[in-house]
Design a protein around this motif. Sequence first.
Motif, short mmCIF file in Angstrom:
data_model
loop_
_atom_site.label_atom_id
_atom_site.label_comp_id
_atom_site.label_asym_id
_atom_site.label_seq_id
_atom_site.Cartn_x
_atom_site.Cartn_y
_atom_site.Cartn_z
N ASP A 51 -71.69 -18.61 9.90
CA ASP A 51 -72.64 -17.95 9.01
C ASP A 51 -71.91 -16.79 8.35
O ASP A 51 -71.75 -15.73 8.96
N ARG A 53 -72.68 -14.60 6.44
CA ARG A 53 -73.43 -13.35 6.27
C ARG A 53 -73.14 -12.36 7.39
O ARG A 53 -73.39 -11.17 7.27
N ALA A 169 -69.95 -21.26 3.46
CA ALA A 169 -69.17 -21.53 4.67
C ALA A 169 -68.13 -22.64 4.47
O ALA A 169 -67.83 -23.39 5.40
#
Length: 236
Positions: A51, A53, A169
Amino acid sequence: MSKKSKRYKALLEKVDLTKQYTLSEAIALAKECATAKFDESLELHVRLGVDPRHADQQVRSTIVLPFGTGHTKKVAVLALGEKQKEAQDAGADIVGGEDLVAEIQNGRLDFDAVIATPDIMKAAGRLGKVLGPRGLMPSAKTNTVTFDVAGVVKEIKAGRVEFRVDKTAITHNAVGKASFPVENLLGNVKALLRAILKARPAAVKGTYVKSITIAATMGVGIMVDPVSAQKDAAAE
């Protein structure tokens, strides 16, 4: 809906879009699909189970491909004092100090890679908004903020590439030219895969490599069996 060209339709007839190929099969097929009027690059796209983020799931590093990329990068070096001459002697294409920082701020972007020495980063830090979106901002993570400017210039000229996950990703990298022999392209792909596997963040759980695709610049995406590909890369 966009209309597919005759060339692209012919390529689709060569590739089984439902099949997962071995690395060597995919590379050979990608070379066969490189039918444009220029020497296309072969690209490796790896979708990871991370992920982006989260800071602890970032994947970013560099590797020198054993057989190069077929493209010699134009390197800019931001440095002070004797390090400027060191960079020039090593083959850097553009070398400067705060004067070059100002030129880049004013729109100069005629280079493919940027290296900076730590003692100029206070000034070079202003370039984040210009170089960051282009993936060119010097960083300690990619060893482009260093006093070893000569060594890094030579690595980049020899075929060093940076890999990093994008917002979806996925890593995207050229691994050579379609004119390269299959064994050279295979060597580059395996080396890059090993580096991506080595860069696995400790915070990632479950499947790390979710899918692998190989394609020529103007070709069709060819799916690779990620399990067999990782075994092939690890066997080196």
